[in-house]
Design an enzyme around this catalytic site. Sequence first.
Site, PDB file in Angstrom:
ATOM      1  CB  CYS A  11      -5.169  -0.311   2.836  1.00 49.25           C
ATOM      2  SG  CYS A  11      -3.849  -0.659   3.769  1.00 49.25           S
ATOM      3  CB  CYS A  27      -0.781  -0.190   1.181  1.00 52.65           C
ATOM      4  SG  CYS A  27      -1.709   1.325   1.266  1.00 52.65           S
ATOM      5  CB  CYS A  75      -3.747   3.310   5.918  1.00 53.51           C
ATOM      6  SG  CYS A  75      -3.639   3.248   4.107  1.00 53.51           S
ATOM      7  CB  CYS A 128      -0.145   2.310   5.829  1.00 52.05           C
ATOM      8  SG  CYS A 128      -0.961   0.808   5.020  1.00 52.05           S
ATOM      9  CB  CYS A 169      -9.730  -3.387 -11.200  1.00 51.94           C
ATOM     10  SG  CYS A 169      -9.214  -2.029 -12.629  1.00 51.94           S
TER      11      CYS A 169
HETATM   12 ZN   LIG Z   1      -2.559   1.273   3.654  1.00 53.72          ZN
END
Ligand SMILES: [Zn+2]
Length: 185
Positions: free
Chosen positions: A147, A99, A150, A102, A170
């Site tokens: 995510c 991510c 975060c 984070c 996607c």
């Molecule tokens: Zn994250």
Amino acid sequence: MERRKLLLALAAAPLAFTRICAHAQAKTMKDIDALQKNWKNFLPAGATVPSASEPLKLSKDEWKKRLPPQSYNVLREEGTERAGTSPLNDEKRAGIYACAGCGLPVFTSEMKFESGTGWPSFFTTIPGAFDMKKDFYLIYPRTEYHCKRCGGHHGHVFDDGPPPTNQRWCNNGVSLKFIPKDSKV
Ligand SMILES: [Zn+2]
């Protein structure tokens, strides 16, 4: 006796057929399980990564300072990057997609496939990387995922991906950070 043999042969036929079909596919669900279980093999040696059990909560201003404008727009305001703009579309090296907000690992390079959509696409994820929610921005409902650590928006999951998962995650490229397996940490 002959009749019994014939019956046995008939009974065994569907099983043999299933085996051949499963074998003909690029990947079985067993392979998918292994990909999910062994995702850490794609981390560079000695790398430490955060886990979803340590949530990252920041204020709007803190996120603005931390992220480039395009990543902020997608991750924190559920924007969508223009198709075909992400350098990660052509990324073929072994490694981890984390991510961009984070650093939580969300996919491995082995989970990626070429969908032809212009966005990095994956047929499965690292277990526990995302939370899901339905959105209605378009007329039909889509499953949005974000995510787990975060809360950043990553993309939408569709059911027209390759077998055996038939999933197409996607993902916006600006929501991801690629960590090559052979990078130095
Ligand atoms: Zn994250």
